[in-house]
Write a protein that holds these residues in place. Structure first.
Motif, PDB file in Angstrom:
ATOM      1  N   PRO A  96       0.805  -1.234   0.000  1.00 55.26           N
ATOM      2  CA  PRO A  96       0.000   0.000   0.000  1.00 55.26           C
ATOM      3  C   PRO A  96       0.832   1.275   0.000  1.00 55.26           C
ATOM      4  CG  PRO A  96      -1.002  -1.609   1.445  1.00 55.26           C
ATOM      5  CD  PRO A  96       0.316  -2.185   1.028  1.00 55.26           C
ATOM      6  N   GLY A  97       1.886   1.325   0.798  1.00 55.54           N
ATOM      7  CA  GLY A  97       2.732   2.511   0.823  1.00 55.54           C
ATOM      8  C   GLY A  97       3.430   2.747  -0.499  1.00 55.54           C
ATOM      9  N   ARG A  98       3.843   1.678  -1.158  1.00 54.52           N
ATOM     10  CA  ARG A  98       4.509   1.820  -2.460  1.00 54.52           C
ATOM     11  C   ARG A  98       3.532   2.317  -3.525  1.00 54.52           C
ATOM     12  NH1 ARG A  98       8.829  -3.170  -3.313  1.00 54.52           N
ATOM     13  NH2 ARG A  98       9.815  -3.053  -1.261  1.00 54.52           N
ATOM     14  N   LEU A  99       2.313   1.813  -3.479  1.00 49.26           N
ATOM     15  CA  LEU A  99       1.315   2.280  -4.432  1.00 49.26           C
ATOM     16  C   LEU A  99       0.982   3.749  -4.186  1.00 49.26           C
ATOM     17  CD1 LEU A  99      -1.118  -0.777  -4.497  1.00 49.26           C
ATOM     18  CD2 LEU A  99       0.564  -0.151  -6.230  1.00 49.26           C
ATOM     19  N   ASP A 100       0.835   4.124  -2.925  1.00 49.61           N
ATOM     20  CA  ASP A 100       0.551   5.526  -2.603  1.00 49.61           C
ATOM     21  C   ASP A 100       1.633   6.445  -3.166  1.00 49.61           C
ATOM     22  OD1 ASP A 100      -1.692   4.681  -1.245  1.00 49.61           O
ATOM     23  OD2 ASP A 100      -0.836   4.969   0.763  1.00 49.61           O
ATOM     24  N   ALA A 101       2.881   6.048  -2.992  1.00 48.39           N
ATOM     25  CA  ALA A 101       3.993   6.868  -3.491  1.00 48.39           C
ATOM     26  C   ALA A 101       3.976   6.949  -5.014  1.00 48.39           C
ATOM     27  CB  ALA A 101       5.321   6.290  -3.008  1.00 48.39           C
ATOM     28  N   THR A 102       3.615   5.851  -5.664  1.00 48.02           N
ATOM     29  CA  THR A 102       3.568   5.828  -7.126  1.00 48.02           C
ATOM     30  C   THR A 102       2.466   6.733  -7.649  1.00 48.02           C
ATOM     31  OG1 THR A 102       4.379   3.548  -7.121  1.00 48.02           O
ATOM     32  CG2 THR A 102       3.336   4.329  -9.136  1.00 48.02           C
ATOM     33  N   TYR A 103       1.277   6.614  -7.081  1.00 43.36           N
ATOM     34  CA  TYR A 103       0.166   7.449  -7.536  1.00 43.36           C
ATOM     35  C   TYR A 103       0.441   8.919  -7.240  1.00 43.36           C
ATOM     36  CZ  TYR A 103      -2.167   2.871  -7.524  1.00 43.36           C
ATOM     37  OH  TYR A 103      -2.497   1.548  -7.717  1.00 43.36           O
ATOM     38  N   ALA A 104       1.088   9.208  -6.127  1.00 42.02           N
ATOM     39  CA  ALA A 104       1.438  10.593  -5.804  1.00 42.02           C
ATOM     40  C   ALA A 104       2.432  11.160  -6.817  1.00 42.02           C
ATOM     41  CB  ALA A 104       2.011  10.673  -4.392  1.00 42.02           C
ATOM     42  N   ALA A 105       3.399  10.335  -7.232  1.00 41.44           N
ATOM     43  CA  ALA A 105       4.373  10.784  -8.233  1.00 41.44           C
ATOM     44  C   ALA A 105       3.687  11.079  -9.561  1.00 41.44           C
ATOM     45  CB  ALA A 105       5.457   9.728  -8.416  1.00 41.44           C
ATOM     46  N   ILE A 106       2.702  10.259  -9.909  1.00 41.53           N
ATOM     47  CA  ILE A 106       1.948  10.495 -11.143  1.00 41.53           C
ATOM     48  C   ILE A 106       1.172  11.796 -11.039  1.00 41.53           C
ATOM     49  CG2 ILE A 106       0.051   9.630 -12.569  1.00 41.53           C
ATOM     50  CD1 ILE A 106       0.999   6.769 -11.795  1.00 41.53           C
ATOM     51  N   ARG A 107       0.502  12.004  -9.911  1.00 47.25           N
ATOM     52  CA  ARG A 107      -0.272  13.235  -9.705  1.00 47.25           C
ATOM     53  C   ARG A 107       0.635  14.464  -9.758  1.00 47.25           C
ATOM     54  NH1 ARG A 107      -5.383  12.088 -10.849  1.00 47.25           N
ATOM     55  NH2 ARG A 107      -6.466  10.818  -9.307  1.00 47.25           N
ATOM     56  N   ASN A 108       1.820  14.333  -9.210  1.00 50.04           N
ATOM     57  CA  ASN A 108       2.735  15.459  -9.177  1.00 50.04           C
ATOM     58  C   ASN A 108       3.173  15.874 -10.586  1.00 50.04           C
ATOM     59  OD1 ASN A 108       4.544  17.342  -7.709  1.00 50.04           O
ATOM     60  ND2 ASN A 108       6.166  16.073  -8.582  1.00 50.04           N
ATOM     61  N   ARG A 109       3.410  14.883 -11.430  1.00 52.54           N
ATOM     62  CA  ARG A 109       3.873  15.162 -12.784  1.00 52.54           C
ATOM     63  C   ARG A 109       2.722  15.484 -13.743  1.00 52.54           C
ATOM     64  NH1 ARG A 109       9.173  15.741 -14.623  1.00 52.54           N
ATOM     65  NH2 ARG A 109       8.314  14.998 -16.595  1.00 52.54           N
ATOM     66  N   ALA A 110       1.544  14.927 -13.478  1.00 54.47           N
ATOM     67  CA  ALA A 110       0.402  15.109 -14.378  1.00 54.47           C
ATOM     68  C   ALA A 110      -0.830  15.514 -13.573  1.00 54.47           C
ATOM     69  CB  ALA A 110       0.141  13.832 -15.168  1.00 54.47           C
TER      70      ALA A 110
ATOM     71  N   ALA B  56      -6.039  -7.461  -5.782  1.00 53.92           N
ATOM     72  CA  ALA B  56      -7.011  -6.564  -6.403  1.00 53.92           C
ATOM     73  C   ALA B  56      -7.648  -5.651  -5.361  1.00 53.92           C
ATOM     74  CB  ALA B  56      -8.087  -7.371  -7.121  1.00 53.92           C
ATOM     75  N   GLY B  57      -7.944  -6.198  -4.196  1.00 53.15           N
ATOM     76  CA  GLY B  57      -8.543  -5.390  -3.139  1.00 53.15           C
ATOM     77  C   GLY B  57      -7.623  -4.283  -2.660  1.00 53.15           C
ATOM     78  N   VAL B  58      -6.351  -4.607  -2.510  1.00 52.25           N
ATOM     79  CA  VAL B  58      -5.371  -3.615  -2.067  1.00 52.25           C
ATOM     80  C   VAL B  58      -5.213  -2.523  -3.125  1.00 52.25           C
ATOM     81  CG1 VAL B  58      -2.926  -3.238  -1.568  1.00 52.25           C
ATOM     82  CG2 VAL B  58      -4.119  -5.190  -0.559  1.00 52.25           C
ATOM     83  N   ILE B  59      -5.063  -2.911  -4.370  1.00 52.00           N
ATOM     84  CA  ILE B  59      -4.873  -1.937  -5.441  1.00 52.00           C
ATOM     85  C   ILE B  59      -6.105  -1.040  -5.580  1.00 52.00           C
ATOM     86  CG2 ILE B  59      -4.569  -1.667  -7.931  1.00 52.00           C
ATOM     87  CD1 ILE B  59      -2.861  -4.211  -7.871  1.00 52.00           C
ATOM     88  N   ALA B  60      -7.282  -1.633  -5.503  1.00 51.19           N
ATOM     89  CA  ALA B  60      -8.510  -0.845  -5.616  1.00 51.19           C
ATOM     90  C   ALA B  60      -8.617   0.177  -4.493  1.00 51.19           C
ATOM     91  CB  ALA B  60      -9.727  -1.773  -5.607  1.00 51.19           C
TER      92      ALA B  60
ATOM     93  N   ALA C 116      -8.528   4.264  -4.954  1.00 51.34           N
ATOM     94  CA  ALA C 116      -9.614   5.114  -4.472  1.00 51.34           C
ATOM     95  C   ALA C 116      -9.087   6.210  -3.560  1.00 51.34           C
ATOM     96  CB  ALA C 116     -10.654   4.268  -3.743  1.00 51.34           C
ATOM     97  N   ALA C 117      -8.135   5.857  -2.703  1.00 52.31           N
ATOM     98  CA  ALA C 117      -7.562   6.848  -1.793  1.00 52.31           C
ATOM     99  C   ALA C 117      -6.835   7.952  -2.545  1.00 52.31           C
ATOM    100  CB  ALA C 117      -6.613   6.159  -0.812  1.00 52.31           C
ATOM    101  N   ALA C 118      -6.312   7.620  -3.725  1.00 51.35           N
ATOM    102  CA  ALA C 118      -5.592   8.598  -4.539  1.00 51.35           C
ATOM    103  C   ALA C 118      -6.517   9.367  -5.479  1.00 51.35           C
ATOM    104  CB  ALA C 118      -4.509   7.897  -5.356  1.00 51.35           C
ATOM    105  N   GLY C 119      -7.804   9.080  -5.423  1.00 46.97           N
ATOM    106  CA  GLY C 119      -8.746   9.737  -6.312  1.00 46.97           C
ATOM    107  C   GLY C 119      -8.706   9.216  -7.724  1.00 46.97           C
TER     108      GLY C 119
END
Length: 265
Positions: free
Chosen positions: A148-162, A202-206, A210-213
């Protein structure tokens, strides 16, 4: 000029619409939406299993869901940095550089390699039942505690760039049908616990999407009845070492692409 008041009223209406929408729509015309699409992720995004592949070393196939969607939707621009074998750190360090403030759509599959997908599959295919069980349990533990922490960091990096992009996170399918599959196939028990692990992932990724919008596109319903051991499988077995347990061309076209279409139309 009897129509001058009407003309002034129409002009005022156009001015209001222009201030609100930033554009004037001429009768009989439509503005084409600008879609700058970037497809990030691992082998399930790059198209491993579909072939043929480009010369990048990332096993990118034009038969993967991303280029298929881009072609069908006549996007303004399309970038495809997804790479077979990628983990979350690779997306952050090597792939998000393809994003910008003009990016309007991002898709991604990621997390399976972080959880040791390849090693788990090898252990279960060729190892004992107990070793398979241990590998699956370790992967499930990683998926629920560290991933979960790794996914959060990945989605945050995407949001930051795009920051202006819609982010769509696609999940992984269950890989197996659990009906009889011949003497040399994995046991029903192994296939069952591997499918259960896919559900956990799948549950973790979903949840993190969702937490990342972001929008989560669940591929499991689309692959139902087409896993390994099905009469019409869309997942490769061990017939190809690199392509083992990845979708074939039908899996990307009839599994992943409809899952993406369902959340973009």
């Amino acid at each position: 000029m009897p129509h001058r008041p009407l003309a002034r009223a129409l002009g005022a209406l156009v001015a209001v619409l222009t201030s609100v929408t930033g554009a004037v729509l001429v009768p009989g015309t439509a503005q084409a939406a600008t879609v700058n699409y970037v497809a990030l992720g691992d082998s399930y995004s790059s198209g491993v299993g579909a072939g043929p592949y480009d010369l990048s070393g990332c096993l990118r196939s034009q038969k993967s869901y991303a280029p298929l969607w881009a072609a069908a939707n006549a996007v303004t621009s399309f970038r495809f940095p997804a790479c077979g074998g990628a983990v979350t750190a690779d997306v952050i360090n090597e792939q998000v550089s393809s994003l910008s403030t003009s990016t309007t759509l991002v898709t991604i599959t990621i997390g399976g390699n972080d959880a040791g997908f390849a090693d788990v599959m090898t252990t279960c295919r060729f190892g004992s039942t107990s070793s398979c069980t241990n590998a699956v349990n370790n992967a499930k533990s990683f998926a629920t505690t560290t991933l979960p922490g790794r996914l959060d960091a990945t989605y945050a990096a995407i949001r930051n760039r795009a920051p202006n992009a819609r982010l769509i996170v696609l999940g992984y399918p269950r890989l197996f049908e659990t009906t009889y599959c011949g003497l040399f196939a994995m046991s029903t028990y192994k296939r069952t616990i591997l499918n259960e692990a896919a559900d956990v992932l799948a549950g973790v990724i979903a949840a993190r999407a969702a937490a990342a919008g972001a929008t989560f596109a669940d591929t499991r319903p689309y692959f139902a009845g087409h896993g390994v051991c099905a009469s019409d499988p869309w997942i490769r077995d061990v017939t190809g070492v690199i392509e083992a347990y990845h979708p074939d061309a039908d899996g990307y076209r009839y599994g992943y692409l409809p899952a993406l279409n369902a959340v973009t139309r």
